[in-house]
Design a protein around this motif. Structure first.
Motif, PDB file in Angstrom:
ATOM      1  N   UNK A  20      33.910  39.586  31.125  1.00 26.89           N
ATOM      2  CA  UNK A  20      33.333  39.429  29.798  1.00 26.89           C
ATOM      3  C   UNK A  20      31.883  39.880  29.947  1.00 26.89           C
ATOM      4  N   UNK A  21      31.576  41.068  29.462  1.00 24.68           N
ATOM      5  CA  UNK A  21      30.248  41.645  29.662  1.00 24.68           C
ATOM      6  C   UNK A  21      29.409  41.407  28.416  1.00 24.68           C
ATOM      7  N   UNK A  22      28.301  40.726  28.609  1.00 26.24           N
ATOM      8  CA  UNK A  22      27.426  40.334  27.509  1.00 26.24           C
ATOM      9  C   UNK A  22      26.761  41.547  26.879  1.00 26.24           C
ATOM     10  N   UNK A  23      26.807  41.616  25.544  1.00 27.44           N
ATOM     11  CA  UNK A  23      26.044  42.609  24.799  1.00 27.44           C
ATOM     12  C   UNK A  23      24.679  42.001  24.521  1.00 27.44           C
ATOM     13  N   UNK A  24      23.634  42.681  24.910  1.00 28.78           N
ATOM     14  CA  UNK A  24      22.289  42.124  24.794  1.00 28.78           C
ATOM     15  C   UNK A  24      21.398  43.054  23.981  1.00 28.78           C
ATOM     16  N   UNK A  25      21.009  42.597  22.796  1.00 34.96           N
ATOM     17  CA  UNK A  25      20.165  43.426  21.931  1.00 34.96           C
ATOM     18  C   UNK A  25      18.715  43.452  22.405  1.00 34.96           C
ATOM     19  N   UNK A  26      18.335  42.566  23.310  1.00 36.24           N
ATOM     20  CA  UNK A  26      16.967  42.536  23.806  1.00 36.24           C
ATOM     21  C   UNK A  26      16.773  43.243  25.137  1.00 36.24           C
ATOM     22  N   UNK A  27      17.858  43.687  25.752  1.00 41.23           N
ATOM     23  CA  UNK A  27      17.771  44.337  27.062  1.00 41.23           C
ATOM     24  C   UNK A  27      17.421  45.811  26.884  1.00 41.23           C
ATOM     25  N   UNK A  91      25.234  44.646  28.924  1.00 46.52           N
ATOM     26  CA  UNK A  91      25.209  45.962  28.291  1.00 46.52           C
ATOM     27  C   UNK A  91      24.101  45.946  27.241  1.00 46.52           C
ATOM     28  N   UNK A  92      23.199  46.889  27.321  1.00 46.94           N
ATOM     29  CA  UNK A  92      22.086  47.005  26.389  1.00 46.94           C
ATOM     30  C   UNK A  92      22.554  47.644  25.087  1.00 46.94           C
ATOM     31  N   UNK A  93      22.339  46.945  23.968  1.00 45.35           N
ATOM     32  CA  UNK A  93      22.704  47.497  22.663  1.00 45.35           C
ATOM     33  C   UNK A  93      21.934  48.792  22.408  1.00 45.35           C
TER      34      UNK A  93
END
Length: 163
Positions: A20-27, A91-93
């Motif tokens: 389960x790979x986190x989608x991160x809008x702040x990365x 994963x960077x948005x």
């Protein structure tokens, strides 16, 4: 300007190769720990400061690795991760968008690109992409059934838009 990555506590993995790979809008970039996809070699670089976590922990870049992820429906994405002292892959948005993916956060969150839609799962207020580490094994049929319902919902949204 300091770069900040959000980080959450590690959660259980679903099987040996389903992540389960986190989608991160702040990365600012895709990141992973050195232990992620351990059969993929790290292209080592001179360690350097790479930013901060949301809690202020200093991050150190040690290299990169390219990992093949198989998502719902057989979609394969090759992701260049920056290897850092993080506990889980992110994963960077912004990085996904720079590579042509539309990232939609809504009741029926999904990624889409060139007519392909990949459902996003929500868990505890966070958004994840379920992905198989492609070198391991094929996508399990039980997960296809669950995500098939997500895909049907995403298709319903597309049909509603065209009405």
């Amino acid at each position: 300007m300091e770069r900040v990555l959000a980080e959450v506590e590690p959660e259980e993995e679903l099987g040996d190769s389903l992540q389960m790979i986190l989608l991160d809008s702040g990365s600012y970039t895709h990141v992973c720990p050195a232990s992620f996809a351990p059969w993929v070699p790290i292209n080592r670089t001179t360690p350097k400061v790479g930013g901060l976590t949301a809690s202020g922990q200093q991050l150190v870049e040690i290299g990169t690795k390219q990992v093949h992820l198989q998502m719902y429906g057989g979609v394969t994405m090759t992701v260049k991760f920056v290897v850092m002292n993080v506990s889980r892959p992110l994963l960077s948005v912004g990085e996904l968008q720079r590579h042509g993916w539309d990232v939609v956060f809504s009741e029926r969150s999904h990624l889409s690109r060139q007519g392909v839609t990949v459902p996003v799962m929500r868990r505890g207020g966070l958004s994840y992409i379920p992905a198989m580490l492609k070198e391991k094994q094929p996508w399990p049929q039980a997960i296809n059934a669950v995500l098939g319902r997500c895909q049907a919902d995403a298709n319903d949204v597309d049909e509603e838009k065209s009405d």
